[in-house]
Scaffold this active site. Sequence first.
Site, PDB file in Angstrom:
ATOM      1  N   GLU A 213      14.971  35.750  18.809  1.00  0.00           N
ATOM      2  CA  GLU A 213      14.912  35.660  20.271  1.00  0.00           C
ATOM      3  C   GLU A 213      15.191  34.251  20.804  1.00  0.00           C
ATOM      4  OE1 GLU A 213      11.269  37.326  21.756  1.00  0.00           O
ATOM      5  OE2 GLU A 213      11.768  39.326  21.081  1.00  0.00           O
ATOM      6  N   GLU A 406      11.909  44.796  16.521  1.00  0.00           N
ATOM      7  CA  GLU A 406      10.584  44.795  17.157  1.00  0.00           C
ATOM      8  C   GLU A 406      10.588  45.850  18.244  1.00  0.00           C
ATOM      9  OE1 GLU A 406       9.075  41.076  18.742  1.00  0.00           O
ATOM     10  OE2 GLU A 406       9.811  39.971  16.988  1.00  0.00           O
TER      11      GLU A 406
END
Length: 500
Positions: A213, A406
């Site tokens: 991320e 995720e």
Amino acid sequence: MKIKTLPTLGTNRRTFLSQTAGLAAVMAAGLPTLAKAQPAMQLNTSADGASFPEDFAWGAATAAYQVEGAAKEDGRKPSVWDTFSRIPGHIKNGDTGDVACDHYHRYEDDVKLMADLGIKHYRFSIAWPRIIPDGRGAVNEKGVDFYRRLTDTLLDHGITPHATLFHWDSPQALEDRYGSWRSREMAKDYAEYCNQTVKRLGDRITNWMTINEIFCFTYLGYGVNVAPPNAPGTIVKTRKELHQTVHHALLAHGLGCQAIRAATPKPAQVSLVVNFDAYIPVIETSENIEAAKKAFVAEEHNGTVLVPALTGKYNPDALGGAAPDIQPGDMETIAQPLDVLGYNVYTGSYVRAADNARGYELLPLPKEYPQMHMPWLNFIPESPYWGVRMISEALGKKDLPIYITENGCATPDDVTDKGEILDLSRIMYMRSYLRQAHRAISEGYPLKGYFHWSLLDNFEWTWGYTRRFGITHIDYATLSRTPKESFRWYQNVIRENRLL
Ligand code: FCB
């Protein structure tokens, strides 16, 4: 410049960006053309559930700073999160990752939990400050040994390790030396850390994820004239400086891919993990689907992280006239071919066609719109479907395998008198999101696996221990682990390889 004001706890990931960003405009010419529809895969669907392909990879995920603890042990030195969390006001209740879930000492119990859950894949991250505590220079073999022990235990239980090399915990020494991601040197130091790590652990780990991320440690770690919510918490003056941090992170990813491939003793799979934004046509008409495609590549986050990583070109409209300095060869380095794309998906935005220059509009959510136990976590279960589909349809990468690396949600998770955690809203969330992941697979999109976030409740960044994302409850006073009802639900889904 260092933080002068304190960040607002719980700043929404999206609102923080829009507070500091201008609106991105339409997709620039020159980006890849649309992919053709995929051939549909034959999957069994029945009234009581949807079956998954036999080789679908079921897993769970964690990250080093959020679970390990042992902050000062075996030669580990501070990361920017150790420093950042000590500044009053940054983290709820002044929490830190000093102890976290004490996974560093309890990893054997945690691997047993994984085996009990039935997962065959575990995604964790390696802490750069354990491997090279000063960021560059000497390797700390004791730090490497922890990951040897962990991966050996996983392999003994038939669980494949998937290691993320960077999940936000930059060595503080590099923050002190040159301001972390503000400097191009960070990309080089990161690549050398990858080289040293893969040389040592590549005999037992062959699934590598470079960076987790980029958005969260650049856009949320460097604020343009405003204190950002995440470490290192640096205020910069211009959007160009912010985009420079993104560029350095992308460059680190590209150099990291090259370093992993050069150092690995075995054939390895390399991926980048992106929490790219999903845009969902509010009503599934062809006009709205076109609008969603435009938004997918034009909005600032996707246009400056995912688009360059996959295509080698920033979307100029997403940069909004604040392009970073780019050296010759950088974009080729950034767009290294990936074996897999990691997709972290929590929420999304509804979009529809509009008669404006961009050709779309993002729809605000009404006040009563359902939200999980986190201000940014709106319940938008179509996100995994549209996110996966857009990699093919908006970026033309129809053969790039995707893992959902995720997905999960926070819920308050009260413990009943009988000591149970009946987290039925988490089950509702998981079932709804997985149903849409299943839709993507059944339409032929190359979604190959799912890692639930998270195996354990853990240190949730600025929220400290006040937000619980685990399917296993942690009592932070005793550190005892209790599987929640969602753990049992997921266990059965894995066992039967279908939704229940
Ligand atoms: C993701 C992060 C992960 C965790 C979840 C809730 O953005 O990668 O570490 O905090 O959100």
